[in-house]
Design a protein around this motif. Structure first.
Motif, PDB file in Angstrom:
ATOM      1  N   ARG A 192       0.863  -1.197   0.000  1.00 63.64           N
ATOM      2  CA  ARG A 192       0.000   0.000   0.000  1.00 63.64           C
ATOM      3  C   ARG A 192       0.894   1.239   0.000  1.00 63.64           C
ATOM      4  O   ARG A 192       1.347   1.704   1.044  1.00 63.64           O
ATOM      5  CB  ARG A 192      -0.921  -0.031   1.224  1.00 63.64           C
ATOM      6  CG  ARG A 192      -1.999  -1.108   1.126  1.00 63.64           C
ATOM      7  CD  ARG A 192      -2.803  -1.211   2.392  1.00 63.64           C
ATOM      8  NE  ARG A 192      -2.041  -1.776   3.491  1.00 63.64           N
ATOM      9  CZ  ARG A 192      -2.489  -1.871   4.741  1.00 63.64           C
ATOM     10  NH1 ARG A 192      -3.688  -1.437   5.041  1.00 63.64           N
ATOM     11  NH2 ARG A 192      -1.731  -2.395   5.682  1.00 63.64           N
ATOM     12  N   ALA A 250       6.643  -3.668  -2.982  1.00 65.41           N
ATOM     13  CA  ALA A 250       6.820  -5.015  -3.544  1.00 65.41           C
ATOM     14  C   ALA A 250       5.764  -5.970  -3.021  1.00 65.41           C
ATOM     15  O   ALA A 250       5.500  -6.012  -1.822  1.00 65.41           O
ATOM     16  CB  ALA A 250       8.213  -5.547  -3.179  1.00 65.41           C
ATOM     17  N   ASP A 251       5.181  -6.709  -3.950  1.00 67.55           N
ATOM     18  CA  ASP A 251       4.317  -7.823  -3.565  1.00 67.55           C
ATOM     19  C   ASP A 251       5.224  -9.051  -3.532  1.00 67.55           C
ATOM     20  O   ASP A 251       5.722  -9.489  -4.581  1.00 67.55           O
ATOM     21  CB  ASP A 251       3.194  -7.992  -4.598  1.00 67.55           C
ATOM     22  CG  ASP A 251       2.222  -9.087  -4.185  1.00 67.55           C
ATOM     23  OD1 ASP A 251       2.639  -9.985  -3.415  1.00 67.55           O
ATOM     24  OD2 ASP A 251       1.062  -9.046  -4.628  1.00 67.55           O
ATOM     25  N   LEU A 252       5.459  -9.582  -2.372  1.00 66.77           N
ATOM     26  CA  LEU A 252       6.448 -10.664  -2.233  1.00 66.77           C
ATOM     27  C   LEU A 252       5.964 -11.990  -2.814  1.00 66.77           C
ATOM     28  O   LEU A 252       6.726 -12.958  -2.871  1.00 66.77           O
ATOM     29  CB  LEU A 252       6.848 -10.832  -0.768  1.00 66.77           C
ATOM     30  CG  LEU A 252       7.560  -9.603  -0.156  1.00 66.77           C
ATOM     31  CD1 LEU A 252       7.867  -9.820   1.312  1.00 66.77           C
ATOM     32  CD2 LEU A 252       8.844  -9.278  -0.920  1.00 66.77           C
ATOM     33  N   GLY A 274       3.045 -10.801   5.893  1.00 71.43           N
ATOM     34  CA  GLY A 274       2.217 -11.997   5.926  1.00 71.43           C
ATOM     35  C   GLY A 274       0.747 -11.620   5.962  1.00 71.43           C
ATOM     36  O   GLY A 274       0.396 -10.474   6.225  1.00 71.43           O
ATOM     37  N   SER A 307       6.467 -15.618  12.649  1.00 74.45           N
ATOM     38  CA  SER A 307       5.580 -16.748  12.396  1.00 74.45           C
ATOM     39  C   SER A 307       4.262 -16.442  13.092  1.00 74.45           C
ATOM     40  O   SER A 307       3.743 -15.318  12.975  1.00 74.45           O
ATOM     41  CB  SER A 307       6.250 -18.021  12.932  1.00 74.45           C
ATOM     42  OG  SER A 307       5.379 -19.107  12.907  1.00 74.45           O
ATOM     43  N   TYR A 338      -1.904 -21.361   5.960  1.00 69.49           N
ATOM     44  CA  TYR A 338      -1.400 -20.414   6.951  1.00 69.49           C
ATOM     45  C   TYR A 338      -0.664 -21.150   8.067  1.00 69.49           C
ATOM     46  O   TYR A 338       0.491 -20.862   8.369  1.00 69.49           O
ATOM     47  CB  TYR A 338      -2.536 -19.554   7.522  1.00 69.49           C
ATOM     48  CG  TYR A 338      -2.025 -18.445   8.415  1.00 69.49           C
ATOM     49  CD1 TYR A 338      -1.480 -17.291   7.869  1.00 69.49           C
ATOM     50  CD2 TYR A 338      -2.040 -18.567   9.804  1.00 69.49           C
ATOM     51  CE1 TYR A 338      -0.975 -16.276   8.682  1.00 69.49           C
ATOM     52  CE2 TYR A 338      -1.542 -17.568  10.622  1.00 69.49           C
ATOM     53  CZ  TYR A 338      -1.010 -16.416  10.050  1.00 69.49           C
ATOM     54  OH  TYR A 338      -0.507 -15.421  10.861  1.00 69.49           O
ATOM     55  N   ASP A 398      -3.836  -4.613  10.967  1.00 66.27           N
ATOM     56  CA  ASP A 398      -4.786  -4.664   9.840  1.00 66.27           C
ATOM     57  C   ASP A 398      -5.090  -6.104   9.412  1.00 66.27           C
ATOM     58  O   ASP A 398      -5.895  -6.340   8.525  1.00 66.27           O
ATOM     59  CB  ASP A 398      -4.211  -3.892   8.637  1.00 66.27           C
ATOM     60  CG  ASP A 398      -4.228  -2.391   8.910  1.00 66.27           C
ATOM     61  OD1 ASP A 398      -4.820  -1.986   9.929  1.00 66.27           O
ATOM     62  OD2 ASP A 398      -3.642  -1.644   8.107  1.00 66.27           O
TER      63      ASP A 398
HETATM   64  N1  LIG Z   1      -2.318  -9.860  13.787  1.00 62.09           N
HETATM   65  C1  LIG Z   1      -2.286 -11.069  14.301  1.00 62.09           C
HETATM   66  O1  LIG Z   1      -3.190 -11.438  15.068  1.00 62.09           O
HETATM   67  C2  LIG Z   1      -1.129 -11.988  13.991  1.00 62.09           C
HETATM   68  C3  LIG Z   1      -1.002 -13.133  14.773  1.00 62.09           C
HETATM   69  C4  LIG Z   1       0.052 -13.987  14.521  1.00 62.09           C
HETATM   70  C5  LIG Z   1       0.956 -13.716  13.526  1.00 62.09           C
HETATM   71  N2  LIG Z   1       0.814 -12.602  12.771  1.00 62.09           N
HETATM   72  C6  LIG Z   1       1.803 -12.371  11.703  1.00 62.09           C
HETATM   73  O2  LIG Z   1       2.415 -11.117  11.900  1.00 62.09           O
HETATM   74  C7  LIG Z   1       2.883 -10.615  10.651  1.00 62.09           C
HETATM   75  C8  LIG Z   1       2.474  -9.164  10.520  1.00 62.09           C
HETATM   76  O3  LIG Z   1       1.079  -9.083  10.477  1.00 62.09           O
HETATM   77  P1  LIG Z   1       0.249  -7.912  11.184  1.00 62.09           P
HETATM   78  O4  LIG Z   1      -0.574  -8.521  12.229  1.00 62.09           O
HETATM   79  O5  LIG Z   1       1.124  -6.799  11.535  1.00 62.09           O
HETATM   80  O6  LIG Z   1      -0.750  -7.544   9.990  1.00 62.09           O
HETATM   81  P2  LIG Z   1      -0.841  -6.292   9.014  1.00 62.09           P
HETATM   82  O7  LIG Z   1      -1.056  -5.050   9.797  1.00 62.09           O
HETATM   83  O8  LIG Z   1      -1.872  -6.673   8.027  1.00 62.09           O
HETATM   84  O9  LIG Z   1       0.585  -6.219   8.318  1.00 62.09           O
HETATM   85  C9  LIG Z   1       0.971  -7.154   7.361  1.00 62.09           C
HETATM   86  C10 LIG Z   1       2.094  -6.592   6.523  1.00 62.09           C
HETATM   87  O10 LIG Z   1       2.485  -7.570   5.567  1.00 62.09           O
HETATM   88  C11 LIG Z   1       2.457  -6.995   4.262  1.00 62.09           C
HETATM   89  N3  LIG Z   1       2.043  -7.956   3.263  1.00 62.09           N
HETATM   90  C12 LIG Z   1       0.955  -8.771   3.266  1.00 62.09           C
HETATM   91  N4  LIG Z   1       0.918  -9.488   2.153  1.00 62.09           N
HETATM   92  C13 LIG Z   1       1.989  -9.120   1.415  1.00 62.09           C
HETATM   93  C14 LIG Z   1       2.487  -9.513   0.144  1.00 62.09           C
HETATM   94  N5  LIG Z   1       1.874 -10.395  -0.630  1.00 62.09           N
HETATM   95  N6  LIG Z   1       3.618  -8.936  -0.290  1.00 62.09           N
HETATM   96  C15 LIG Z   1       4.246  -8.010   0.442  1.00 62.09           C
HETATM   97  N7  LIG Z   1       3.824  -7.607   1.646  1.00 62.09           N
HETATM   98  C16 LIG Z   1       2.708  -8.156   2.112  1.00 62.09           C
HETATM   99  C17 LIG Z   1       1.446  -5.877   4.352  1.00 62.09           C
HETATM  100  O11 LIG Z   1       1.743  -4.907   3.370  1.00 62.09           O
HETATM  101  P3  LIG Z   1       0.581  -4.092   2.617  1.00 62.09           P
HETATM  102  O12 LIG Z   1      -0.517  -3.949   3.607  1.00 62.09           O
HETATM  103  O13 LIG Z   1       1.211  -2.815   2.238  1.00 62.09           O
HETATM  104  O14 LIG Z   1       0.195  -4.914   1.497  1.00 62.09           O
HETATM  105  C18 LIG Z   1       1.664  -5.357   5.756  1.00 62.09           C
HETATM  106  O15 LIG Z   1       2.708  -4.428   5.753  1.00 62.09           O
HETATM  107  C19 LIG Z   1       2.298 -11.520   9.575  1.00 62.09           C
HETATM  108  O16 LIG Z   1       3.306 -12.384   9.111  1.00 62.09           O
HETATM  109  C20 LIG Z   1       1.221 -12.310  10.309  1.00 62.09           C
HETATM  110  O17 LIG Z   1       1.048 -13.583   9.756  1.00 62.09           O
HETATM  111  C21 LIG Z   1      -0.212 -11.720  12.985  1.00 62.09           C
END
Ligand SMILES: NC(=O)c1ccc[n+]([C@@H]2O[C@H](COP(=O)([O-])OP(=O)(O)OC[C@H]3O[C@@H](n4cnc5c(N)ncnc54)[C@H](OP(=O)(O)O)[C@@H]3O)[C@@H](O)[C@H]2O)c1
Length: 345
Positions: free
Chosen positions: A108, A132-134, A161, A210, A224, A260
């Motif tokens: 974004r 970048a879209d990874l 992720g 993770s 996932y 988010d």
């Molecule tokens: N939130 C939870 O409850 C939770 C729990 C356990 C683990 N996690 C892990 O924590 C990590 C961070 O998540 P978050 O909770 O901080 O969520 P988040 O606010 O949605 O952030 C996710 C980030 O990953 C990026 N992303 C997603 N898909 C992508 C893609 N295809 N290519 C490149 N970038 C991508 C997003 O970038 P854009 O938005 O700019 O696309 C965003 O910056 C993730 O790996 C998630 O699996 C989260």
């Protein structure tokens, strides 16, 4: 090897070196002129000859990655994938506060640019943004080329992720493989890219974000849970592989975190767990991750209740766990059907 001229004590020399950063030939000449490094050619040549005489496959890791003791004035860089919001953004703030320059990615554009702007203004560090879209090979290749130009990578946080609404059996294989690219392939490739630099310096930190889901196979999130589980196992093995070079490896396994992530999934988790599992703030997750790094913990689960749940569910018989997991999944489906939250773009 100690420099004859310490760059930070010679403002003019440092300015010239900085300006020449992108002109390798000129830089080499200038460095020679101010007496850095090239006053010692015989020693360096001896090292080089040793490398020529022994076949690369017979060289020990110490020979392939000799310790670099040289001093230079490149600023230390932290790479963070997915720093647009949530945990990645909190990591970006943490490391910028410590004085590191950042290389951050996201999709974004406007949001990540404003994150970078805010960090530059608040902490006065340099922040490079890569859109970048990874999941996309070309985007990852361009990102790798940018990483190639970074001289002093100190930390890599593989954080990007997302969750998925579609079941494995019902979904197109392409969607499922895209998650594999983001959660598995991209972190692996990025780690492989930065490791030689870290091994040479006998210093570096790799954090793979993770999830608690790594411990809990679930029908509604086959890819996932599996990809996060891979990341956990990979991180532990990687630690065993490169820990001896002074590289810290961490697998961070957060539970529910305010970000988010769930908004993008279009579900309200608090309606699924009835408030039993508390949501953590991204900054608290990062703070705990830092604590784990200091204590040398490889697997890091923030939140006491999360850690307790992992212990409880790992000791119950698997058949009981499967029943519990399927019941939870039914509840998730019901909540999703009754939820009308907008999906973010
Ligand atoms: N939130 C939870 O409850 C939770 C729990 C356990 C683990 N996690 C892990 O924590 C990590 C961070 O998540 P978050 O909770 O901080 O969520 P988040 O606010 O949605 O952030 C996710 C980030 O990953 C990026 N992303 C997603 N898909 C992508 C893609 N295809 N290519 C490149 N970038 C991508 C997003 O970038 P854009 O938005 O700019 O696309 C965003 O910056 C993730 O790996 C998630 O699996 C989260």
């Amino acid at each position: 090897m100690k420099n004859l001229v310490e760059p930070e004590k010679h403002g003019l020399a440092r300015t010239i070196l900085r300006a020449a950063e992108h002109l390798p030939a000129l830089k080499r000449m200038l460095k020679g002129m101010v007496g850095i490094k090239y006053f010692m050619p015989p020693v360096m040549h001896l090292k080089g000859i040793k490398h020529f005489l022994i076949l690369p496959e017979k060289q020990s890791p110490e020979m392939r990655y000799p310790v670099v003791e040289e001093r230079h004035d490149y600023r230390k860089i932290v790479i963070i994938t997915g720093a647009t919001s949530g945990i990645g953004k909190a990591f970006a703030h943490h490391f910028a506060r410590q004085g590191y320059d950042l290389l951050i990615t996201g999709r974004r554009r406007s949001i990540i640019n404003s994150v970078a702007h805010e960090i530059r203004r608040e902490y006065g560090v340099q922040v490079k943004v890569v859109i970048a879209d990874l999941a996309v090979k070309e985007d990852l290749s361009s990102f790798l080329q940018i990483i190639d130009r970074q001289r002093n990578i100190e930390v890599l946080v593989n954080n990007a992720g997302y969750g998925m609404n579609r079941g494995f059996s019902e979904d197109e294989i392409g969607h499922q493989l895209a998650m594999m690219n983001v959660h598995v392939n991209a972190p692996l490739i990025l780690i492989h890219k930065v490791l030689p630099q870290m091994i040479k310096k006998r210093n570096g930190t790799i954090i793979n974000v993770s999830s608690m889901a790594a411990y809990f196979p679930a029908s509604g999130s086959v890819m996932y849970t599996s990809t996060k589980s891979f990341l956990k196992s990979f991180s532990e093995s990687l630690f065993l592989d490169v820990g001896r070079y002074g590289i810290r490896v961490q697998c961070l396994c957060p539970g529910f975190t305010n970000s988010d992530f769930h908004r993008d999934l279009n579900i309200q988790i608090n309606r699924i767990n009835n408030g039993l599992l508390p949501f953590m703030e991204p900054s608290d997750v990062v703070q705990y991750s830092v604590k784990c790094l200091e204590k040398g913990r490889v697997v890091c689960v923030p939140g006491f209740i999360n850690r307790l749940l992992i212990i409880l569910l790992s000791v119950i018989p698997r058949s009981l766990y499967y029943r519990f997991s399927l019941r939870l999944e039914k509840k998730v489906r019901r909540v999703k059907e009754n939820t009308t939250m907008p999906v973010l773009q």
